[in-house]
Scaffold this active site. Sequence first.
Site, PDB file in Angstrom:
ATOM      1  N   CYS A 200     -16.329  14.003   4.724  1.00  0.00           N
ATOM      2  CA  CYS A 200     -16.503  12.534   4.662  1.00  0.00           C
ATOM      3  C   CYS A 200     -16.676  12.625   6.341  1.00  0.00           C
ATOM      4  CB  CYS A 200     -14.883  11.660   3.735  1.00  0.00           C
ATOM      5  SG  CYS A 200     -15.185  12.138   2.253  1.00  0.00           S
TER       6      CYS A 200
ATOM      7  N   PHE B 214       0.946  -1.315   0.291  1.00  0.00           N
ATOM      8  CA  PHE B 214      -0.391  -0.341   0.274  1.00  0.00           C
ATOM      9  C   PHE B 214       0.925   1.271   0.025  1.00  0.00           C
ATOM     10  CE2 PHE B 214      -4.212  -0.460   1.161  1.00  0.00           C
ATOM     11  CZ  PHE B 214      -4.785  -1.969   0.415  1.00  0.00           C
TER      12      PHE B 214
ATOM     13  N   CYS C   7      -5.638  14.954   0.111  1.00  0.00           N
ATOM     14  CA  CYS C   7      -7.581  14.279  -0.300  1.00  0.00           C
ATOM     15  C   CYS C   7      -8.694  16.341  -0.433  1.00  0.00           C
ATOM     16  CB  CYS C   7      -8.052  13.959   0.685  1.00  0.00           C
ATOM     17  SG  CYS C   7      -9.824  13.466   0.232  1.00  0.00           S
TER      18      CYS C   7
ATOM     19  N   CYS D 209     -14.374   9.382   7.166  1.00  0.00           N
ATOM     20  CA  CYS D 209     -12.937   8.577   6.919  1.00  0.00           C
ATOM     21  C   CYS D 209     -11.744   7.794   7.722  1.00  0.00           C
ATOM     22  CB  CYS D 209     -12.748  10.025   6.707  1.00  0.00           C
ATOM     23  SG  CYS D 209     -10.721   9.986   6.030  1.00  0.00           S
ATOM     24  N   ASP D 210     -11.962   6.550   7.573  1.00  0.00           N
ATOM     25  CA  ASP D 210     -10.724   6.383   8.898  1.00  0.00           C
ATOM     26  C   ASP D 210      -9.701   6.174   8.835  1.00  0.00           C
ATOM     27  OD1 ASP D 210     -10.882   4.665   6.367  1.00  0.00           O
ATOM     28  OD2 ASP D 210     -11.320   2.848   7.327  1.00  0.00           O
ATOM     29  N   THR D 211      -9.306   7.342   7.595  1.00  0.00           N
ATOM     30  CA  THR D 211      -7.777   7.549   7.153  1.00  0.00           C
ATOM     31  C   THR D 211      -7.204   8.707   7.399  1.00  0.00           C
ATOM     32  OG1 THR D 211      -8.070   7.768   4.833  1.00  0.00           O
ATOM     33  CG2 THR D 211      -7.563   5.441   5.414  1.00  0.00           C
TER      34      THR D 211
ATOM     35  N   GLU E  58      -6.986   3.326  -5.671  1.00  0.00           N
ATOM     36  CA  GLU E  58      -8.593   3.632  -5.011  1.00  0.00           C
ATOM     37  C   GLU E  58      -9.542   4.891  -4.718  1.00  0.00           C
ATOM     38  OE1 GLU E  58      -8.081  -0.395  -3.003  1.00  0.00           O
ATOM     39  OE2 GLU E  58      -9.102   1.325  -1.522  1.00  0.00           O
TER      40      GLU E  58
ATOM     41  N   HIS F  93      -9.633  -6.789   6.327  1.00  0.00           N
ATOM     42  CA  HIS F  93      -8.847  -6.305   6.947  1.00  0.00           C
ATOM     43  C   HIS F  93      -8.709  -6.231   8.717  1.00  0.00           C
ATOM     44  CE1 HIS F  93      -9.550  -3.060   5.158  1.00  0.00           C
ATOM     45  NE2 HIS F  93      -9.177  -1.967   6.398  1.00  0.00           N
TER      46      HIS F  93
HETATM   47  S1  SF4 Z   1     -13.007   9.297   3.302  1.00  0.00           S
HETATM   48 FE1  SF4 Z   1     -11.256  10.228   3.757  1.00  0.00          FE
HETATM   49  S2  SF4 Z   1      -9.817   9.890   2.467  1.00  0.00           S
HETATM   50 FE2  SF4 Z   1     -11.494   8.927   0.946  1.00  0.00          FE
HETATM   51  S3  SF4 Z   1     -12.731  11.187   0.046  1.00  0.00           S
HETATM   52 FE3  SF4 Z   1     -13.641  11.106   1.823  1.00  0.00          FE
HETATM   53  S4  SF4 Z   1     -11.573  12.583   3.262  1.00  0.00           S
HETATM   54 FE4  SF4 Z   1     -10.717  11.750   1.547  1.00  0.00          FE
END
Ligand code: SF4
Length: 214
Positions: A40, A27, A33, A43-45, A109, A208
Amino acid sequence: MASKYGIKEVFGTLQGEGAQAGTPAVFLRFAGCNLGYEVCPFCDTDWLRPSVVTDLEGTLALVRREAEASFGGERPGLLLVATGGEPSLQLDKPLSDALRARGYRIAMESNGSRPVDRSLVDWLTISPKQGEFAQKEGHELKLLFTGASIDGITPDVAAVRRMVEGTSFEQYFLQPVDVPEAGGPNYAEAIRAVMELGPPWRLSVQTHKVVGIP
Ligand code: SF4
């Protein structure tokens, strides 16, 4: 065209989601972003600030190091998942060409909010986070199902159907949204929705997280 790449992290693991779940992959998570946590909230990142800003050679060295640590080397056909944040902001032809020359199969992705140059990737996953999105074709569409758990763009099956009008993907996945404050993944709602939607829809589980790998 980027001459420097802002990278959040690079790690070897198994792809957890969608049609390629279970596939060994490096990865490459880019920072940045174009949507953000206000669009979001689920959002989990952590994509906000790059851990490293480096050039092409530096990026290749990071990828090689993780491939060696996780898979014993850069094996031909190893999957390289370009993710983020929004990877289409940074993955460019020089990096794509260099990764392919090392034998990687490149998956991306993307949130699909901007057109993706498909020539740069071998597998394109679009996971839209807004009702309207630009990239309407690719290998798989992976739609988060917010359901009744939280406010979101896919409260029900009718909303899902509206979102995919005019799209052309090889595979369609509905994935439970995972919000810890709402009790974790809304599996039951998402399963009911997939059963109501019928073919070609399938359930995508974040395997995962189930098996406890990155
Ligand atoms: S989920 Fe997170 S990484 Fe994905 S588009 Fe939304 S803010 Fe960006």
